[in-house]
Design an enzyme around this catalytic site. Structure first.
Site, PDB file in Angstrom:
ATOM      1  N   ASP A  69      -1.369  -4.752  -1.439  1.00 14.45           N
ATOM      2  CA  ASP A  69      -1.714  -4.518  -2.616  1.00 14.45           C
ATOM      3  C   ASP A  69      -0.427  -4.026  -3.623  1.00 14.45           C
ATOM      4  O   ASP A  69      -0.911  -3.731  -4.551  1.00 14.45           O
ATOM      5  CB  ASP A  69      -2.828  -3.519  -2.332  1.00 14.45           C
ATOM      6  CG  ASP A  69      -2.658  -2.056  -2.335  1.00 14.45           C
ATOM      7  OD1 ASP A  69      -1.353  -1.685  -1.811  1.00 14.45           O
ATOM      8  OD2 ASP A  69      -3.428  -1.281  -2.133  1.00 14.45           O
ATOM      9  N   SER A  70       0.655  -3.807  -3.044  1.00 14.88           N
ATOM     10  CA  SER A  70       2.068  -3.729  -3.973  1.00 14.88           C
ATOM     11  C   SER A  70       2.175  -4.809  -4.973  1.00 14.88           C
ATOM     12  O   SER A  70       2.571  -4.634  -5.806  1.00 14.88           O
ATOM     13  CB  SER A  70       3.091  -3.429  -3.177  1.00 14.88           C
ATOM     14  OG  SER A  70       3.302  -4.668  -2.109  1.00 14.88           O
ATOM     15  N   GLU A 100      -5.922   2.052   3.781  1.00 12.06           N
ATOM     16  CA  GLU A 100      -5.250   3.470   3.671  1.00 12.06           C
ATOM     17  C   GLU A 100      -6.287   4.432   4.131  1.00 12.06           C
ATOM     18  O   GLU A 100      -7.485   4.332   3.596  1.00 12.06           O
ATOM     19  CB  GLU A 100      -4.643   3.646   2.313  1.00 12.06           C
ATOM     20  CG  GLU A 100      -3.909   2.525   1.895  1.00 12.06           C
ATOM     21  CD  GLU A 100      -2.913   3.080   0.701  1.00 12.06           C
ATOM     22  OE1 GLU A 100      -3.298   3.882  -0.189  1.00 12.06           O
ATOM     23  OE2 GLU A 100      -2.221   2.152  -0.007  1.00 12.06           O
ATOM     24  N   GLU A 111       3.905   6.202   5.851  1.00 17.51           N
ATOM     25  CA  GLU A 111       4.732   5.975   4.693  1.00 17.51           C
ATOM     26  C   GLU A 111       5.167   7.216   3.967  1.00 17.51           C
ATOM     27  O   GLU A 111       4.505   8.171   4.083  1.00 17.51           O
ATOM     28  CB  GLU A 111       4.093   5.049   3.542  1.00 17.51           C
ATOM     29  CG  GLU A 111       4.916   5.137   2.142  1.00 17.51           C
ATOM     30  CD  GLU A 111       4.282   3.935   1.235  1.00 17.51           C
ATOM     31  OE1 GLU A 111       3.141   3.489   1.570  1.00 17.51           O
ATOM     32  OE2 GLU A 111       4.772   3.878   0.129  1.00 17.51           O
TER      33      GLU A 111
HETATM   34  O1  KIV Z   1       1.024  -2.369  -0.352  1.00 17.65           O
HETATM   35  C1  KIV Z   1       2.080  -2.639   0.148  1.00 17.65           C
HETATM   36  O2  KIV Z   1       3.072  -3.420   0.239  1.00 17.65           O
HETATM   37  C2  KIV Z   1       2.173  -1.633   1.383  1.00 17.65           C
HETATM   38  C3  KIV Z   1       3.521  -1.360   1.988  1.00 17.65           C
HETATM   39  C4  KIV Z   1       4.249  -0.235   1.070  1.00 17.65           C
HETATM   40  C5  KIV Z   1       3.520  -0.882   3.339  1.00 17.65           C
HETATM   41  O3  KIV Z   1       1.363  -0.874   1.706  1.00 17.65           O
END
Ligand code: KIV
Length: 260
Positions: A41-42, A111, A178
């Site tokens: 979701d980044s 998460e 993380e």
């Molecule tokens: O959303 C993402 O890219 C992530 C990574 C930072 C592990 O959760």
């Protein structure tokens, strides 16, 4: 094609590699080079330009995961479940089912630790593979008042151990750690039977993950200490673009062989 069994077998044998991708173009380049591709979701930050990950919708995650699956034929594709869906257990399970039905992703990631253990159990009971994500959880950035490293106090360390164990017991096949203090990440890794994938958590996790646009120098808003930049992507693309613009302006492009 890499499966969850391959990933599990790598524990204590070989480091696991993971990178994010948000489209077929880059998924094709990364495919087969890394064990897992994460549609994180980044993407809401690096691809969509928002300041955090919280606003992304399940529809967007599914759209990008479909694109990544079009490009990735070997690496195991993981789709992140967006913020908000873990508030409601049945909503979370329904979201994971949608991901499996509408995309070819082999796993979903969510998460949370102890508080999402029931959800992880519900999803894995259906035969949907789950990646956990604990430590610094970007979906909690507003509640935490920023991106905070975890494992600094005894209370935080205890919570991390409980979270990791709860996710393993609920059926997760690996866990992203993380922003966890290196020595704590090492201890969690040694304790678990399932692999840990670190980001900003030192060298002793079973594998590493990076956000592709950080690793290749395309996202320059801020650069966390743990990111190693393997390419100066933005500046290489900008130089190439400048050359194109200049060629157009000087009528150097297109030439005869590039014309009909
Ligand atoms: O959303 C993402 O890219 C992530 C990574 C930072 C592990 O959760």
């Amino acid at each position: 094609m890499i499966t969850t069994t391959h990933i599990l077998k790598k524990k204590r044998n070989e480091k696991i590699t993971m990178i994010t991708a948000y489209d077929a173009l880059f998924a094709k380049i990364f495919d087969g080079e890394v064990d897992m591709i994460l549609v994180g979701d980044s993407l809401h930050m690096s691809f969509f330009g928002e300041s955090d990950t919280l606003g992304v919708s399940l529809d967007s995650m599914i759209y990008h995961t479909k694109a990544v699956c079009n490009g990735a034929k070997e690496s195991l594709v993981v789709c992140d479940l967006p913020f908000g869906i873990t508030q409601d257990e049945s909503e979370a399970v329904k979201s994971a089912i949608r991901v499996y039905k509408e995309t070819k992703a082999q796993a979903v990631k969510l998460e949370g630790g102890v508080e999402v253990a029931n959800i992880v159990k519900g999803i894995t009971n259906l035969g949907i593979a789950v990646v956990g994500h604990i430590g610094l959880k970007p979906q909690f950035v507003r509640a935490d008042g920023g991106y905070k490293i975890k494992g600094k106090s005894d209370k935080e360390i205890e919570k991390l151990f409980l979270d990791a164990k709860a996710l393993q017991d609920s059926g997760a096949f690996c866990i992203v750690l993380e922003g966890v203090k290196s020595e704590v990440a090492k201890e969690i890794t040694n304790l678990l039977e399932i692999p840990t994938i670190g980001i900003g958590s030192g060298v002793d996790t079973d594998g590493q993950v990076l956000v592709w646009s950080d690793a290749f120098g395309f996202f320059n808003e801020f650069k966390p200490k743990f990111v190693r930049e393997y390419l100066n992507g933005a500046s290489l693309v900008k130089d190439a673009l400048k050359k194109y613009v200049s060629d157009v302006k000087s009528k150097n492009f297109p030439n005869e062989s590039e014309s009909y």
